[in-house]
Design an enzyme around this catalytic site. Sequence first.
Site, PDB file in Angstrom:
ATOM      1  N   CYS A 207     -73.410  21.916  42.359  1.00  0.00           N
ATOM      2  CA  CYS A 207     -74.550  22.174  41.467  1.00  0.00           C
ATOM      3  C   CYS A 207     -74.458  23.612  40.943  1.00  0.00           C
ATOM      4  O   CYS A 207     -73.645  24.406  41.419  1.00  0.00           O
ATOM      5  CB  CYS A 207     -75.878  21.952  42.214  1.00  0.00           C
ATOM      6  SG  CYS A 207     -76.229  23.204  43.476  1.00  0.00           S
TER       7      CYS A 207
ATOM      8  N   CYS B 296     -76.550  21.648  50.717  1.00  0.00           N
ATOM      9  CA  CYS B 296     -77.454  21.844  49.583  1.00  0.00           C
ATOM     10  C   CYS B 296     -78.485  20.717  49.574  1.00  0.00           C
ATOM     11  O   CYS B 296     -78.187  19.594  49.965  1.00  0.00           O
ATOM     12  CB  CYS B 296     -76.633  21.830  48.290  1.00  0.00           C
ATOM     13  SG  CYS B 296     -77.585  22.174  46.803  1.00  0.00           S
TER      14      CYS B 296
ATOM     15  N   GLU C   7     -65.911  19.770  52.019  1.00  0.00           N
ATOM     16  CA  GLU C   7     -65.383  20.549  53.142  1.00  0.00           C
ATOM     17  C   GLU C   7     -64.804  21.883  52.669  1.00  0.00           C
ATOM     18  O   GLU C   7     -64.985  22.904  53.329  1.00  0.00           O
ATOM     19  CB  GLU C   7     -64.358  19.740  53.937  1.00  0.00           C
ATOM     20  CG  GLU C   7     -64.899  18.477  54.572  1.00  0.00           C
ATOM     21  CD  GLU C   7     -66.151  18.672  55.442  1.00  0.00           C
ATOM     22  OE1 GLU C   7     -66.406  19.790  55.937  1.00  0.00           O
ATOM     23  OE2 GLU C   7     -66.888  17.677  55.632  1.00  0.00           O
TER      24      GLU C   7
END
Length: 177
Positions: free
Chosen positions: A167, A143, A133
Amino acid sequence: MNNQGVLLISYGIFEKNFLEKIAREVAHEFLSPVHIEESHIDLSEFYDPMRRQYDGNKILKEIDSLPISQYIKKVGLFRVDLFIPILTYIFGQAALNGSSGIVSLYRLRNEQYGMKKDEILLLDRFRKVVIHELGHTFGLIHCHIPTCVMRSSTYVEDIDQKGHSLCIRCRTTLGLV
């Protein structure tokens, strides 16, 4: 990230150690100071008796209206069952590029699914949702990389399958690499 920090506001009873672990993880992920405060709001005005849940949109709006002075982001932490009108339930919600988010432990607890209590798994799930969040507040969208914490999670199993970190692509977008 060069900012003035993130504020985690607990609404409800959370163990201090639990919140401190979440704060450390968030600080590590966003390279930002994280502060914890306890507060209280009357949740009865957000309760929908037909659904027997609390309206996440209205709670998020309430959290967003709170002045936070030195903090650039804030996340309200709850223990109640949240929904938004288009979904049966939500784990959390945030305003994209906004200053606020909300997260609830309610649907993250194993006991909710008839399974044995697991505090370690609960902590892991909660930190993933808080980081997710907050990612939205910093402008990240969902993603598609399976291990990225910004991957969408419809079910608690989806949360379990993804990692607890952003990531490399999401980290790069935020300037964290």
